[in-house]
Write an enzyme that holds these catalytic residues in place. Structure first.
Site, PDB file in Angstrom:
ATOM      1  N   ASP A  72       0.823  -1.204   0.000  1.00 32.38           N
ATOM      2  CA  ASP A  72       0.000   0.000   0.000  1.00 32.38           C
ATOM      3  C   ASP A  72       0.855   1.252   0.000  1.00 32.38           C
ATOM      4  O   ASP A  72       2.065   1.212   0.302  1.00 32.38           O
ATOM      5  CB  ASP A  72      -0.954   0.007   1.202  1.00 32.38           C
ATOM      6  CG  ASP A  72      -0.221   0.017   2.546  1.00 32.38           C
ATOM      7  OD1 ASP A  72       0.824  -0.663   2.641  1.00 32.38           O
ATOM      8  OD2 ASP A  72      -0.700   0.677   3.482  1.00 32.38           O
ATOM      9  N   GLU A 130      -0.040  -1.114   5.649  1.00 36.11           N
ATOM     10  CA  GLU A 130       1.093  -0.738   6.501  1.00 36.11           C
ATOM     11  C   GLU A 130       1.059   0.736   6.863  1.00 36.11           C
ATOM     12  O   GLU A 130       1.547   1.126   7.932  1.00 36.11           O
ATOM     13  CB  GLU A 130       2.413  -1.065   5.790  1.00 36.11           C
ATOM     14  CG  GLU A 130       3.662  -0.931   6.662  1.00 36.11           C
ATOM     15  CD  GLU A 130       4.272   0.463   6.681  1.00 36.11           C
ATOM     16  OE1 GLU A 130       5.133   0.730   7.536  1.00 36.11           O
ATOM     17  OE2 GLU A 130       3.878   1.306   5.828  1.00 36.11           O
TER      18      GLU A 130
END
Length: 358
Positions: A72, A130
């Site tokens: 991400d 994350e």
């Protein structure tokens, strides 16, 4: 679903996956593409949990290494699609995710596809969420559902480290420091008590604070204690009855989370302090035999990691871990995020040399 060709160069693969938007909470398209590219590879056992993909070799090697990277990014700000640029005559890829951390993921994907018989067994992890709250992190979820997948002798996170090895990481603590007052009309301020004014000593203490530099297993970690946000005020004509100063403490991995909290409370004694978030750091763990072999193979002089990364998750499980990836961490989340092509190639060479023993 975009197709990933894992036979292209790691540089080209970086470009491809950066051009697949995967802002936190929107990683599914990229996760689908990674899963589709990895699943057919016969030398890997593939497991998927949500938008986290795990691929493992099972060669019966004496040692196992986890190599992980998050898929991400922070929100895009007119910096996709990726483009080629030149900085001081050197080629770079510019765009969201190039540094944090799709270049590292691209290197990992390419090596996962090509290294059929590495010298150690490898568990590859590509995980979601994350960049947001820790309880959403794909590794947090995976540790609950499949803790056995974290068994390893050493771990590498592909976080941007300028192609250098950064051992361990600082811990991270956030606290809210509150002052209370009494509301009143601002035309008659003497009737009330101004909570914002009462926060002045908090800011003074933080401004005068001198952070430590702490040596831990040969690496020197720099700490920091700072105000990062202030909230207060009711209206333009009202004396405020509440002020909140948000404080962030980055502390060396020699301190536990409890010790870090005690230190913050000591510095801000006399005030109402509420700890709202915290994560312990990770010691370097560079004395592990595999870590020493890794350093020799990539010809790196280890440095400390000042920010918090997921190496701390592995350290908490007894697995020594380091950060090793292309990209300047100062450019992570930056609107001018860009990664050196030379660093992508160097990290690929370093990991390949270590994992193959060549």
């Amino acid at each position: 679903m975009p197709s990933l060709d894992l036979t292209v160069s790691a540089v080209e693969l970086t470009r491809i996956i950066c051009d697949i938007p995967s802002v936190s909470d929107d990683e599914t398209v990229l996760a689908d593409s990674i899963h589709a590219a990895i699943a057919p590879l016969e030398h890997l056992d593939v497991y998927r949990d949500g938008d986290t993909i795990v691929a493992r070799t099972d060669l019966g090697r004496a040692q196992r290494v986890v190599i992980a990277g998050h898929i991400d990014t922070v929100p895009i700000n007119d910096n996709v699609p990726t483009r080629d640029i030149s900085v001081d005559g050197q080629p770079f890829l510019w765009g969201r995710g190039t540094v944090d951390m799709k270049a590292g993921v691209a290197v990992q994907l390419k090596l996962a596809a090509e290294l059929v018989a590495p010298r150690v067994d490898i568990t590859w992890m590509w995980y979601d969420h994350e960049e947001v709250d820790a309880d959403l992190n794909g590794l947090t979820r995976l540790a609950r559902t499949r803790p056995d997948l974290f068994g390893a002798d050493f771990a590498i996170l592909g976080e941007p480290s300028n192609g250098e090895v950064e051992g361990g990481c600082n811990g991270n603590l956030r606290a809210i420091v509150r002052t209370a007052g009494v509301r009143a009309h601002s035309a008659r301020a003497w009737v009330g008590e101004n909570a914002i004014h009462k926060a002045a000593p908090i800011l003074q203490r933080l401004a005068e604070y001198r952070p430590r530099e702490v040596a831990v297993e040969g690496l020197v970690y720099r700490e920091g204690l700072n105000a990062v946000r202030i909230r207060g005020g009711v209206a333009g004509n009202v004396i405020p009855d509440l002020c909140e100063v948000e404080v962030n403490y980055r502390f060396a991995p020699s301190r536990s989370l409890d010790e870090a909290e005690a230190h913050v409370r000591d510095v801000l004694s006399g005030f109402d302090v509420e700890v709202v978030d915290g994560a312990a750091g990770a010691r370097p763990g560079l004395d592990a035999p595999l870590a020493q072999e890794f350093l020799a193979a990539v010809r790196a002089e280890p440095r400390p990691k000042y920010g918090w990364t997921d190496v701390a998750r592995f350290s908490a499980l007894g697995v020594p871990a380091v950060n090793y990836g292309p990209g300047d961490p100062h450019l992570a989340h930056h609107d001018e995020e860009r990664v050196s092509v030379a660093q992508i190639e160097a990290v690929e060479r370093g990991l390949r040399a270590w994992l193959t023993g060549s």
